[in-house]
Motif scaffolding. Structure first.
Motif, short mmCIF file in Angstrom:
data_model
loop_
_atom_site.label_atom_id
_atom_site.label_comp_id
_atom_site.label_asym_id
_atom_site.label_seq_id
_atom_site.Cartn_x
_atom_site.Cartn_y
_atom_site.Cartn_z
N ASP A 113 -16.89 26.34 2.13
CA ASP A 113 -17.51 25.55 0.96
C ASP A 113 -16.16 25.37 0.05
OD1 ASP A 113 -20.15 25.87 1.39
OD2 ASP A 113 -20.53 27.30 -0.24
N THR A 114 -16.29 23.93 -0.42
CA THR A 114 -15.13 23.47 -1.30
C THR A 114 -14.93 24.23 -2.65
OG1 THR A 114 -14.12 21.51 -2.04
CG2 THR A 114 -16.46 21.71 -2.35
N THR A 115 -13.68 24.23 -3.03
CA THR A 115 -13.24 25.00 -4.44
C THR A 115 -13.20 23.81 -5.52
OG1 THR A 115 -11.03 25.00 -3.64
CG2 THR A 115 -12.39 27.11 -3.47
N LEU A 116 -13.33 22.54 -5.05
CA LEU A 116 -13.50 21.42 -6.00
C LEU A 116 -14.90 21.16 -6.72
CD1 LEU A 116 -12.03 18.80 -3.45
CD2 LEU A 116 -10.65 19.98 -5.12
N TRP A 117 -14.72 20.67 -7.79
CA TRP A 117 -16.11 20.67 -8.57
C TRP A 117 -16.12 19.18 -9.09
CZ3 TRP A 117 -15.70 20.03 -13.90
CH2 TRP A 117 -14.39 20.55 -14.48
N GLY A 118 -17.25 18.88 -9.63
CA GLY A 118 -17.42 17.45 -9.84
C GLY A 118 -18.79 16.72 -9.74
N SER A 119 -19.64 17.77 -9.34
CA SER A 119 -20.91 17.25 -8.84
C SER A 119 -21.85 17.89 -9.84
CB SER A 119 -21.37 17.61 -7.36
OG SER A 119 -21.43 18.86 -7.29
N VAL A 120 -23.32 16.90 -9.99
CA VAL A 120 -24.23 17.46 -10.93
C VAL A 120 -25.48 17.52 -10.00
CG1 VAL A 120 -22.99 16.61 -12.89
CG2 VAL A 120 -24.72 15.32 -11.95
N CYS A 121 -26.43 18.48 -10.96
CA CYS A 121 -27.70 18.36 -10.40
C CYS A 121 -28.50 18.34 -11.62
CB CYS A 121 -28.03 19.65 -9.78
SG CYS A 121 -29.65 19.95 -9.15
N LEU A 122 -29.05 17.23 -12.05
CA LEU A 122 -29.73 16.87 -13.27
C LEU A 122 -31.44 16.62 -12.88
CD1 LEU A 122 -29.74 15.83 -16.20
CD2 LEU A 122 -29.67 13.56 -15.33
N ASP A 123 -32.11 17.73 -13.35
CA ASP A 123 -33.55 17.59 -13.00
C ASP A 123 -33.57 17.56 -11.37
OD1 ASP A 123 -33.66 18.25 -15.58
OD2 ASP A 123 -34.19 16.12 -16.22
N GLY A 124 -33.01 18.04 -10.45
CA GLY A 124 -33.02 17.72 -9.22
C GLY A 124 -32.37 16.48 -8.77
N ILE A 125 -31.80 15.81 -9.45
CA ILE A 125 -30.93 14.70 -8.91
C ILE A 125 -29.68 15.13 -8.81
CG2 ILE A 125 -30.11 12.51 -9.66
CD1 ILE A 125 -32.77 11.90 -11.40
N VAL A 126 -29.15 15.11 -7.49
CA VAL A 126 -27.91 15.58 -7.43
C VAL A 126 -26.98 14.20 -6.87
CG1 VAL A 126 -26.45 16.63 -5.66
CG2 VAL A 126 -28.50 17.64 -6.50
N VAL A 127 -25.76 14.11 -7.53
CA VAL A 127 -24.79 13.08 -7.52
C VAL A 127 -23.32 13.87 -7.49
CG1 VAL A 127 -23.70 11.14 -8.52
CG2 VAL A 127 -26.12 11.39 -8.78
N ALA A 128 -22.44 13.26 -6.48
CA ALA A 128 -21.25 13.67 -6.56
C ALA A 128 -20.20 12.86 -6.75
CB ALA A 128 -20.86 14.79 -5.33
N ASP A 137 -14.78 13.58 -12.63
CA ASP A 137 -15.72 13.29 -11.35
C ASP A 137 -17.11 13.78 -12.26
OD1 ASP A 137 -13.83 12.34 -10.00
OD2 ASP A 137 -13.56 14.01 -8.78
N GLU A 138 -17.13 14.83 -12.79
CA GLU A 138 -18.27 15.56 -13.30
C GLU A 138 -19.03 14.56 -14.19
OE1 GLU A 138 -19.31 20.05 -14.42
OE2 GLU A 138 -18.45 18.74 -16.12
N ALA A 139 -18.37 14.05 -14.99
CA ALA A 139 -18.68 13.10 -16.10
C ALA A 139 -19.48 11.92 -15.49
CB ALA A 139 -17.66 12.72 -17.19
N PHE A 140 -18.71 11.37 -14.29
CA PHE A 140 -19.09 10.12 -13.71
C PHE A 140 -20.49 10.29 -12.93
CE2 PHE A 140 -14.45 8.81 -13.84
CZ PHE A 140 -14.65 8.42 -15.14
N SER A 141 -20.40 11.79 -12.29
CA SER A 141 -21.58 12.10 -11.50
C SER A 141 -22.90 12.26 -12.68
CB SER A 141 -21.45 13.59 -10.97
OG SER A 141 -20.23 13.51 -9.97
N GLY A 142 -22.58 12.72 -13.75
CA GLY A 142 -23.73 12.87 -14.66
C GLY A 142 -24.16 11.41 -15.05
#
Length: 166
Positions: A113-128, A137-142
């Motif tokens: 697994d990656t140790t990078l972060w920057g993805s979100v899971c918003l109410d079941g919607i996953v964007v990375a 990256d996290e803000a843009f995913s959100g």
């Protein structure tokens, strides 16, 4: 690069995922030119199908839409698509933002697994998103996830309820 797949969702489809990215595009494109946010000038976005989960699909089958931003892929200095997919996989598997899994629940990580972060899971919607500093990256995913959720709500309001109860 742009990859599009079909969806199992009654509301969210690849065109809607693409529209969510298009709505965010002015900010995403501007960020690729801001060295405080993104030193490479490139970005990749992955949107997962909210109706496809680890219970009913493989990770590859669950990718709804991908889009690269900020120039030709041949000029990339890193594999931003691979990084975005790896971040998306963490959020998709665990139903949480990758930052949360990696900082509060690191025992859930698997070998490879990656140790990078920057993805979100918003109410079941996953964007990375990958390409910038992790917090951006996290803000843009959100941002893309919130826009996708708004578009889905708009679609629900405009569609007949019989669609779901036929």
């Amino acid at each position: 690069m742009s990859t599009q797949r079909t969806s199992d969702s009654a509301l969210v489809d690849r065109e809607m995922a693409q529209r969510a990215i298009e709505l965010a595009l002015p900010i995403l494109e501007a960020s690729t030119r801001d060295e405080r946010i993104n030193q490479g000038g490139f970005m990749h976005v992955v949107v997962m199908d909210p109706a496809r989960t680890p219970m009913n699909a493989s990770f590859e089958e669950a990718i709804l839409h991908e889009q690269s931003i900020g120039g030709r892929r041949e000029d990339w200095d890193a594999d931003y698509a691979g990084f975005a997919r790896a971040k998306a996989r963490i959020s998709w598997l665990h139903g949480r933002d990758s930052f949360h899994v990696q900082t509060a629940e690191p025992y859930r990580l698997r070998p490879g697994d990656t140790t990078l972060w920057g993805s979100v899971c918003l109410d079941g919607i996953v964007v990375a998103v990958s390409g910038g500093e992790a917090e951006f990256d996290e803000a843009f995913s959100g941002m893309v996830a919130m826009l996708l959720r708004a578009l889905a709500k708009q679609s629900l309001r405009q569609r007949p309820r019989e669609l779901f109860f036929s």
